[in-house]
Write an enzyme that holds these catalytic residues in place. Structure first.
Site, mmCIF file in Angstrom:
data_model
loop_
_atom_site.group_PDB
_atom_site.id
_atom_site.type_symbol
_atom_site.label_atom_id
_atom_site.label_comp_id
_atom_site.label_asym_id
_atom_site.label_seq_id
_atom_site.Cartn_x
_atom_site.Cartn_y
_atom_site.Cartn_z
ATOM 1 N N TYR A 63 -40.568 34.968 -35.257
ATOM 2 C CA TYR A 63 -40.803 35.593 -33.962
ATOM 3 C C TYR A 63 -40.084 35.151 -32.787
ATOM 4 O O TYR A 63 -39.466 35.746 -32.082
ATOM 5 C CB TYR A 63 -42.148 35.668 -33.778
ATOM 6 C CG TYR A 63 -42.821 35.985 -32.539
ATOM 7 C CD1 TYR A 63 -42.929 37.211 -32.051
ATOM 8 C CD2 TYR A 63 -42.880 34.831 -31.585
ATOM 9 C CE1 TYR A 63 -43.504 37.409 -30.613
ATOM 10 C CE2 TYR A 63 -43.572 35.059 -30.305
ATOM 11 C CZ TYR A 63 -43.445 36.612 -30.074
ATOM 12 O OH TYR A 63 -44.039 36.775 -28.649
ATOM 13 N N SER B 255 -40.965 34.864 -24.051
ATOM 14 C CA SER B 255 -42.131 34.086 -24.436
ATOM 15 C C SER B 255 -42.004 32.678 -24.555
ATOM 16 O O SER B 255 -40.807 32.149 -24.854
ATOM 17 C CB SER B 255 -42.467 34.321 -26.117
ATOM 18 O OG SER B 255 -43.479 33.657 -26.717
ATOM 19 N N GLU C 110 -42.899 30.637 -26.813
ATOM 20 C CA GLU C 110 -42.401 30.587 -28.288
ATOM 21 C C GLU C 110 -40.787 30.076 -28.412
ATOM 22 O O GLU C 110 -40.337 29.548 -29.272
ATOM 23 C CB GLU C 110 -42.837 31.555 -29.159
ATOM 24 C CG GLU C 110 -44.227 31.724 -29.582
ATOM 25 C CD GLU C 110 -44.659 30.359 -30.505
ATOM 26 O OE1 GLU C 110 -43.918 30.524 -31.527
ATOM 27 O OE2 GLU C 110 -45.551 29.990 -30.349
#
Ligand code: NAP
Ligand code: G4F
Length: 324
Positions: A148, A124, A126
């Site tokens: 996460y 990801s 992120e």
């Protein structure tokens, strides 16, 4: 004989689009679901009879190994995860178990059954978090900003590590935000399009959001699952950034979505501190040059088309529930 693919996270947004793509290509598709007391498979109900569903959990090594041993896939797509960033502050340990260690369990299942199986890991953007470079590319250092994001960094590096340690064909797709009418209602894009449709239909009076200044590189999920498949068809395993190369603020998404129903957004949107995060990822914009050059991958859906199709879909869905 066609290929066999196992998809973890089959009931999620990406799992449903990837299953459609692989079925169209003639694959036998085996989807992994976890045991729940009620079966809510709304994203894949239309594929009933075409998919095989098997039960396993990212927390449970033996169930994953059994699925790989019994189905003997050519390819495994590990899409399952606790994928909602705010939930990762509420449940940081569980997020680590699912989203980080779960990847090791899938890799171990493959390694022990057949190291020739190709594996895709859903990494990801992120992971870039507090970005060190603009735009972000494969070589940009990671600085995750949530449990996460930290878990995804672990999942990314364990995939690289198994590739280097055991010569597995294991790749990591660093995907930037991708959305659709199948996106979970808690993510900001779908929350906005659902909220806009409700306001237009008189079902809601306001839309409460957090940080309107955050910027994301948003694409269409249907385009992004094509990139996952392409990564596993290459002669050698490599990691790729998948993005549009354009970024927009949450406020831009809001404005466009309201424009789709001929409304101004300002009277309806309320900024609510409950939706502001302990640490924010302010700006994501990816550089998909490597994917374009090596995979021949490019997104087909523009940001404006994405917003429009999501608003239209929510209007249609909610219109069916309004009595006239
Ligand atoms: P999603 O809609 O939240 O789907 C997540 C899937 O994981 C669901 O099928 C869920 O099953 C399954 N799952 C969760 N915990 C599990 C467990 N313990 N065992 C087995 N399955 C479990 O996510 P998505 O948007 O499709 O994203 C797919 C993957 O890409 C995720 O790994 C996500 O982190 C990653 N990713 C997404 C984006 C994006 O913008 N969408 C961007 C980059 C990376 P249930 O239905 O049972 O909950
Ligand atoms: O839609 P979001 O919740 O997605 P986020 O946090 O970027 O994560 C998604 O994309 C990642 C890829 O970069 C995936 F790995 C991850 O699994 C997930 O799919 O939030 C987007 C932005 C954030 O900056 C957030 O602060 O929208 C901002 N936002 C503002 N108001 C809000 C809200 N987000 C949500 N969910 N809800 C709000 O009311």
């Amino acid at each position: 004989m066609g290929k066999t693919a196992v998809i973890t996270g089959i009931t999620g947004q990406d799992g449903s689009y990837l299953a459609e793509l692989l079925l169209d290509k003639g694959y036998r598709v085996v989807g992994v679901t976890r045991r729940t007391s009620t079966q809510v498979n709304e994203r894949i109900n239309h594929l009933e009879g075409k998919l095989e569903l098997v039960s396993a959990d990212l927390l449970d090594q033996s169930s994953l190994t059994t699925v790989i041993r019994d189905t003997r896939p050519d390819e495994v797509y590990n899409l399952a995860a606790q994928s909602f960033v705010p939930a990762s502050w509420a449940q940081p340990v569980l997020t680590g178990e699912f989203t980080a260690l779960g990847v090791t369990r899938v890799l171990e299942a493959i390694r022990s059954v057949d190291p020739g199986i190709r594996m895709y890991q859903a990494s990801s953007s992120e992971m870039f978090g507090l970005v060190r470079e603009v735009p972000q590319r494969e070589s940009t250092p990671f600085h995750p900003r949530s449990p996460y994001g930290v878990a995804k960094v672990y999942g990314h590096w364990i995939t690289v590590n198994y590739r280097e340690s055991y010569d597995l064909f294991a790749v990591s797709g660093i995907l930037f935000n991708h959305e659709s009418e199948r996106r979970g209602l808690e993510f900001v894009t779908r929350k906005i399009t659902d909220g806009v449709a409700r306001i237009k239909l008189g079902l809601a009076a306001e839309l409460r959001l957090g940080n309107l200044d955050a910027q994301r590189d948003w694409g269409f999920a249907g385009d992004y699952v094509r990139a996952m498949w392409l990564m596993l068809q290459q002669p050698a395993p490599q990691d790729y950034v998948i993005a549009t190369g354009r970024t927009h603020a949450v406020r831009d998404f809001v404005r466009l979505a309201f424009e789709c129903v001929d409304l101004r957004w300002e009277p309806y949107v309320v900024v609510d501190p409950r939706f502001v995060r302990p640490a924010e990822v302010d700006l994501l914009i990816g550089d998909p040059a490597k994917a374009k050059a090596q995979l021949g991958w490019e997104p087909e859906t523009t940001f404006e088309q994405l917003v429009e199709r999501m608003v239209r879909a929510d209007l249609e869905r909610l219109s069916r529930t309004v009595t006239v």
